[in-house]
Design a protein around this motif. Sequence first.
Motif, PDB file in Angstrom:
ATOM      1  N   ILE A 116      19.226  -5.417 -14.937  1.00 27.58           N
ATOM      2  CA  ILE A 116      17.802  -5.597 -14.639  1.00 27.58           C
ATOM      3  C   ILE A 116      17.523  -7.042 -14.233  1.00 27.58           C
ATOM      4  O   ILE A 116      16.833  -7.304 -13.231  1.00 27.58           O
ATOM      5  CB  ILE A 116      16.960  -5.203 -15.861  1.00 27.58           C
ATOM      6  N   LEU A 117      18.082  -7.991 -14.994  1.00 23.91           N
ATOM      7  CA  LEU A 117      17.884  -9.403 -14.658  1.00 23.91           C
ATOM      8  C   LEU A 117      18.497  -9.746 -13.308  1.00 23.91           C
ATOM      9  O   LEU A 117      17.922 -10.515 -12.524  1.00 23.91           O
ATOM     10  CB  LEU A 117      18.486 -10.277 -15.759  1.00 23.91           C
ATOM     11  N   ALA A 118      19.671  -9.180 -13.037  1.00 24.78           N
ATOM     12  CA  ALA A 118      20.314  -9.447 -11.742  1.00 24.78           C
ATOM     13  C   ALA A 118      19.506  -8.852 -10.594  1.00 24.78           C
ATOM     14  O   ALA A 118      19.405  -9.453  -9.514  1.00 24.78           O
ATOM     15  CB  ALA A 118      21.722  -8.888 -11.738  1.00 24.78           C
ATOM     16  N   SER A 119      18.918  -7.667 -10.801  1.00 20.07           N
ATOM     17  CA  SER A 119      18.085  -7.060  -9.759  1.00 20.07           C
ATOM     18  C   SER A 119      16.871  -7.938  -9.467  1.00 20.07           C
ATOM     19  O   SER A 119      16.490  -8.121  -8.301  1.00 20.07           O
ATOM     20  CB  SER A 119      17.634  -5.667 -10.202  1.00 20.07           C
ATOM     21  N   ILE A 120      16.282  -8.495 -10.521  1.00 14.25           N
ATOM     22  CA  ILE A 120      15.153  -9.412 -10.325  1.00 14.25           C
ATOM     23  C   ILE A 120      15.605 -10.649  -9.555  1.00 14.25           C
ATOM     24  O   ILE A 120      14.915 -11.128  -8.633  1.00 14.25           O
ATOM     25  CB  ILE A 120      14.548  -9.811 -11.682  1.00 14.25           C
ATOM     26  N   THR A 121      16.802 -11.165  -9.903  1.00 15.67           N
ATOM     27  CA  THR A 121      17.338 -12.339  -9.201  1.00 15.67           C
ATOM     28  C   THR A 121      17.571 -12.033  -7.726  1.00 15.67           C
ATOM     29  O   THR A 121      17.235 -12.839  -6.848  1.00 15.67           O
ATOM     30  CB  THR A 121      18.663 -12.777  -9.853  1.00 15.67           C
ATOM     31  N   CYS A 122      18.159 -10.857  -7.445  1.00 17.85           N
ATOM     32  CA  CYS A 122      18.404 -10.474  -6.052  1.00 17.85           C
ATOM     33  C   CYS A 122      17.098 -10.318  -5.277  1.00 17.85           C
ATOM     34  O   CYS A 122      16.996 -10.725  -4.116  1.00 17.85           O
ATOM     35  CB  CYS A 122      19.205  -9.178  -6.005  1.00 17.85           C
ATOM     36  N   ALA A 123      16.103  -9.703  -5.925  1.00 16.98           N
ATOM     37  CA  ALA A 123      14.806  -9.542  -5.263  1.00 16.98           C
ATOM     38  C   ALA A 123      14.180 -10.907  -4.966  1.00 16.98           C
ATOM     39  O   ALA A 123      13.614 -11.125  -3.880  1.00 16.98           O
ATOM     40  CB  ALA A 123      13.883  -8.702  -6.139  1.00 16.98           C
ATOM     41  N   ALA A 124      14.295 -11.838  -5.947  1.00 15.01           N
ATOM     42  CA  ALA A 124      13.761 -13.182  -5.711  1.00 15.01           C
ATOM     43  C   ALA A 124      14.519 -13.880  -4.604  1.00 15.01           C
ATOM     44  O   ALA A 124      13.920 -14.590  -3.757  1.00 15.01           O
ATOM     45  CB  ALA A 124      13.845 -13.987  -7.010  1.00 15.01           C
ATOM     46  N   TYR A 125      15.841 -13.693  -4.554  1.00 19.44           N
ATOM     47  CA  TYR A 125      16.663 -14.318  -3.510  1.00 19.44           C
ATOM     48  C   TYR A 125      16.282 -13.776  -2.134  1.00 19.44           C
ATOM     49  O   TYR A 125      16.144 -14.530  -1.159  1.00 19.44           O
ATOM     50  CB  TYR A 125      18.134 -14.041  -3.812  1.00 19.44           C
ATOM     51  N   LEU A 126      16.094 -12.466  -2.062  1.00 17.91           N
ATOM     52  CA  LEU A 126      15.690 -11.850  -0.800  1.00 17.91           C
ATOM     53  C   LEU A 126      14.290 -12.306  -0.401  1.00 17.91           C
ATOM     54  O   LEU A 126      14.023 -12.622   0.777  1.00 17.91           O
ATOM     55  CB  LEU A 126      15.737 -10.332  -0.938  1.00 17.91           C
ATOM     56  N   GLY A 127      13.380 -12.373  -1.385  1.00 16.49           N
ATOM     57  CA  GLY A 127      12.031 -12.841  -1.097  1.00 16.49           C
ATOM     58  C   GLY A 127      12.011 -14.279  -0.609  1.00 16.49           C
ATOM     59  O   GLY A 127      11.232 -14.630   0.299  1.00 16.49           O
ATOM     60  N   TYR A 128      12.874 -15.119  -1.166  1.00 16.20           N
ATOM     61  CA  TYR A 128      12.957 -16.517  -0.728  1.00 16.20           C
ATOM     62  C   TYR A 128      13.439 -16.605   0.714  1.00 16.20           C
ATOM     63  O   TYR A 128      12.924 -17.403   1.512  1.00 16.20           O
ATOM     64  CB  TYR A 128      13.889 -17.273  -1.652  1.00 16.20           C
ATOM     65  N   SER A 129      14.430 -15.769   1.073  1.00 19.72           N
ATOM     66  CA  SER A 129      14.930 -15.769   2.454  1.00 19.72           C
ATOM     67  C   SER A 129      13.835 -15.326   3.425  1.00 19.72           C
ATOM     68  O   SER A 129      13.681 -15.904   4.518  1.00 19.72           O
ATOM     69  CB  SER A 129      16.145 -14.847   2.569  1.00 19.72           C
TER      70      SER A 129
END
Length: 360
Positions: free
Chosen positions: A114-127
Amino acid sequence: MAEALEKFVKPIPIMQWLVVVVLSAHVVTAESALEASDGILLILALLAGNALLLYGLPKLISPGPIPAILVIVDTLLVPAMLYVTGTSSTDIFVVYFGIIMIAGAAGNLKRALILASITCAAYLGYSVFLYMTQHRPMPVGTLLIRLPFLLVMTLFYGALAEFAQHERAHREKLAHDAMHDELTGMPNRRHLLGTLSRALEEAKRFDSPLSCAVIDVDHFKYVNDTYGHDMGDRVLKDYASILAVQSRGYDLAGRMGGDEFIWILPRVEKEGALAAAERLREAVEEFQFGNEARTLKLTTSIGLTTYLPDKTENPTPAQILKVADLALYMAKRDGRNRVAHLPLLDSKSPASESAPAQRT
């Protein structure tokens, strides 16, 4: 243990291969100074090394340390691959160690994912934010590698963290079961003898008294023979609860076996031990044993002895228990449902050769 941990062990080789596959994909897609032939050799070395690690290492060492070895190998391998491909300065290098921290802090595969999914979503949102505000090109190819990388590494480390937690919990349960009685949950014979030995050494060192009681339920054999072993087990559980309530925080009470219990009372002289034992006797006498279908009124006999460093030679735990057991015999001989105390004598005393207590 193998059955309990089977579902946590099996995914580890699969996730280790996923780690290697993602790293291989990174070698192929990264904008590095590697020649094509060098990249292919590096990928082949990764695959061959991983095969040897997963299938050759278990033949040389026991399975226990293998998860820890995989963690060490991957922790070194990923930065090394980023360095070789010339991408160690990218943000994925920082995020990788963030993944290790996330998985370790979560300690659970589901929470780590769950934490990694949030991190990936934040990473994608930043891009996407950089693309929209600074008109940078969207690194679609890079994102397709980095996002699976983050998820796979989180799965791997999260699974290892969960495996470690379950293995630790299993070891703690084994240690607890080895020192506690299965029926009552109280300390068992091994635990009691070890604690009595340590309490005796402490009493000698600090010149403090130590009392010990040997206790059993009067006519317990009659309960078993008349009402069955289920009722006998119910009586023992209830008795253990009463004894636990009567014990102080630093006392230790446990079941030696059958209907025999031991009560260790550190820093308690004869008078205090007699008063505590009398409270226990009264509590047992007033208690309604049994279940809703049938209740029983039972009594208990208690044998006590007290070690006084200034009046007694160095006794052993076995000698203390023997004298307390003789006191229990006296209590039963005098009519049961009573407390008896005997002074602690050395092993040469004629009293130590008396008959043992009868268990009825």
